[in-house]
Design an enzyme around this catalytic site. Structure first.
Site, PDB file in Angstrom:
ATOM      1  CG  HIS A 101       3.520  -0.392  -2.357  1.00  0.00           C
ATOM      2  ND1 HIS A 101       3.107   0.776  -1.810  1.00  0.00           N
ATOM      3  CD2 HIS A 101       2.472  -1.246  -2.263  1.00  0.00           C
ATOM      4  CE1 HIS A 101       1.851   0.644  -1.390  1.00  0.00           C
ATOM      5  NE2 HIS A 101       1.439  -0.570  -1.648  1.00  0.00           N
ATOM      6  CG  ASP A 104       5.590   2.822  -3.048  1.00  0.00           C
ATOM      7  OD1 ASP A 104       4.755   2.781  -3.945  1.00  0.00           O
ATOM      8  OD2 ASP A 104       5.401   2.435  -1.879  1.00  0.00           O
ATOM      9  CG  ASP A 307      -8.898   3.901   0.730  1.00  0.00           C
ATOM     10  OD1 ASP A 307      -9.057   4.254   1.906  1.00  0.00           O
ATOM     11  OD2 ASP A 307      -7.968   3.158   0.359  1.00  0.00           O
TER      12      ASP A 307
HETATM   13  C1  XLS Z   1      -4.637   0.860  -0.413  1.00  0.00           C
HETATM   14  C2  XLS Z   1      -3.862   0.228   0.658  1.00  0.00           C
HETATM   15  C3  XLS Z   1      -2.363   0.186   0.411  1.00  0.00           C
HETATM   16  C4  XLS Z   1      -1.716  -0.772   1.365  1.00  0.00           C
HETATM   17  C5  XLS Z   1      -0.372  -1.222   0.941  1.00  0.00           C
HETATM   18  O1  XLS Z   1      -5.801   1.181  -0.269  1.00  0.00           O
HETATM   19  O2  XLS Z   1      -4.142   0.874   1.862  1.00  0.00           O
HETATM   20  O3  XLS Z   1      -1.828   1.451   0.511  1.00  0.00           O
HETATM   21  O4  XLS Z   1      -1.620  -0.236   2.642  1.00  0.00           O
HETATM   22  O5  XLS Z   1      -0.405  -1.886  -0.268  1.00  0.00           O
HETATM   23 NI    NI Z   2      -6.387   2.647   1.804  1.00  0.00          NI
END
Ligand code: XLS
Ligand code: NI
Ligand code: NI
Length: 436
Positions: A101, A104, A307
């Site tokens: 990103h 990042d 997640d």
């Molecule tokens: C978050 C997402 C993120 C995407 C990229 O849950 O997985 O990491 O892959 O923005």
């Molecule tokens: Ni994710």
């Protein structure tokens, strides 16, 4: 610059009998499986946000990660040092791709202009590191979910100024991705959804999201970026409901707004399970629409409802993923991006290696098992034969679209009750286990 991982050598393939935790037992980059090298099949990527930026904080506690190369500041020199740590990591691991990103890799500034300048300064370094190592950018993306301005969404914010800000941010992230030779660009709609319908005009928000993506397509053409755009489905978290909730919802949205030709899906295992699906289900939905672009390779915890982005080590999972990848003819611009983080308890730099090595080995085995299942042919033959009544006679007419309700009625009146064959689920589960 000092090495970031001075005690860690290049990870070599030592084979399944090795007891060295810093070696590959199964991933052998140049080994040919089904006509392609493992490396060509897999196209592994390191996720910059997890490998380099995740402090391993959780909702109940602060970060634990020890990252000696990182001074913890938001300075540009620190961001530039991190680039070299990341590339050293990729090099030692033998991973060819990374994903990032915008925020990042480079810190957000006080203004958009400052943020853009920061990103340019780090992109200079990324470019040098790519040239020095031959590593490549699998995809780039913009973080449209962390800053407070996006707390009510970015492209789906009720505020047009926020929409404009998000557009400006994507414009820049896309340009930097293009400059770095990125093979694709991802849209994960971090906060594109709602917290409550009491304050939401869903139709308007969806129209705005589609408009945003069309504008991105326009800009992509303007700058000559030829890689695909990916949408990454996820049902919720951080929002209550995200519009890109699963593969089917994304495909429906893309079709409704005339965006299908410009987008493929980037599917993530943990998002599939949060949506109440298996990863294989999501992959088949996408592949059936010719829209399976890339994979965020991770896994969730069966007992925690969020997640958790863990590294994939389950061979059934990696086998199923590789089966679908091989069956669609392999990745083109996509790959297996480890969108996964080490546990908060695993705070040492070496844990990053254990995690990625484990994921790569699990996928290497999944690839070999999937290829063996396909070479054996019994599973595929069974499925083909299961639909055999559509290969000739009235079934073939159904598939060809050359029959009618009248004819189907006449067929049924003449032939009486259908003779069904068993589904043979248990037989097939046992068959798959022959290869595990
Ligand atoms: C978050 C997402 C993120 C995407 C990229 O849950 O997985 O990491 O892959 O923005
Ligand atoms: Ni994710
Ligand atoms: Ni992801």
């Amino acid at each position: 610059m000092n090495e970031a991982f001075p005690d860690i050598p290049k990870i070599a393939f030592e084979g399944p009998t090795s007891r060295n935790p810093l070696s590959f037992k199964h991933y052998n980059a140049e080994e040919v499986v089904g006509g392609k090298t493992m490396k060509e099949h897999m196209r592994f990527g390191v996720a910059y946000w997890h490998a380099m930026r995740n402090s391993l904080a959780d909702p109940f506690g602060m970060g634990t990660a020890q990252r000696p190369w990182d001074d913890g500041t938001d300075s540009i020199p620190n961001a530039q040092r991190r680039v070299w740590a990341c590339f050293e990591f990729m090099d030692k691991l033998g991973v060819d791709y990374y994903c990032f990103h915008d925020r990042d890799v480079a810190p957000e500034g006080r203004t958009l202009a400052e943020s853009n300048a920061n990103l340019d300064a780090v992109a200079d370094e990324l470019e040098k590191a790519q040239q020095a190592t031959g590593k490549k950018l699998l995809w780039g993306t913009a973080c449209l979910f962390a800053h407070p301005r996006y707390c009510q969404g970015a492209a789906t914010s009720p505020n047009a100024h926020v929409f404009a800000y998000a557009a400006a941010q994507v414009k820049k992230a896309l340009e930097v991705t293009h400059r770095l030779g990125g093979e694709g660009y991802t849209f994960w709609g971090g906060r594109e959804g709602y917290a409550t319908l009491w304050n939401t005009n869903m139709k308007r928000e969806l129209d705005h999201l589609a408009r945003f993506l069309h504008l991105a397509v326009d800009h992509k053409k303007k700058i000559g970026f030829e890689g695909p755009f990916y949408i990454e489905p996820k049902p919720r978290e951080p929002s209550t409901h995200q519009y890109d909730s699963d593969a089917a919802a994304c495909l429906n949205f893309l079709r409704e707004y005339g965006l299908m030709e410009h987008f493929k899906l980037n599917l993530e295992t943990n998002h599939a399970t949060l949506a109440g699906h298996t990863m294989r289900h999501e992959m088949q939905v996408a592949a059936a629409a010719g829209a399976l672009g890339s994979v965020d390779a991770n896994t969730g915890d069966e007992l925690i409802g969020w997640d958790t982005d863990q590294f994939p080590t389950n061979l059934y999972l990696t086998t199923q993923i590789m089966l679908e990848v091989i069956k669609m003819g392999g990745f083109t611009t996509g790959g297996l991006n480890f969108d996964a983080k080490v546990r908060r308890e695993s705070f040492e730099p070496v844990d990053l290696f254990h995690a990625h090595i484990g994921g790569m080995d699990a996928f290497a085995r999944g690839l070999k098992i999937a290829q063996a299942i396909l070479d054996d042919g019994r599973l595929e033959a069974h499925i083909a034969q299961r639909y055999g009544t559509f290969d000739s006679g009235i079934g073939a007419k159904v598939e060809a679209g050359t029959t009618s309700f009248e004819e189907l009625e006449a067929f049924t009146l003449e032939n009486g009750e259908p003779l069904l064959a068993s589904g043979r689920q248990e037989f097939l589960e046992n068959l798959v286990n022959e290869f595990m």
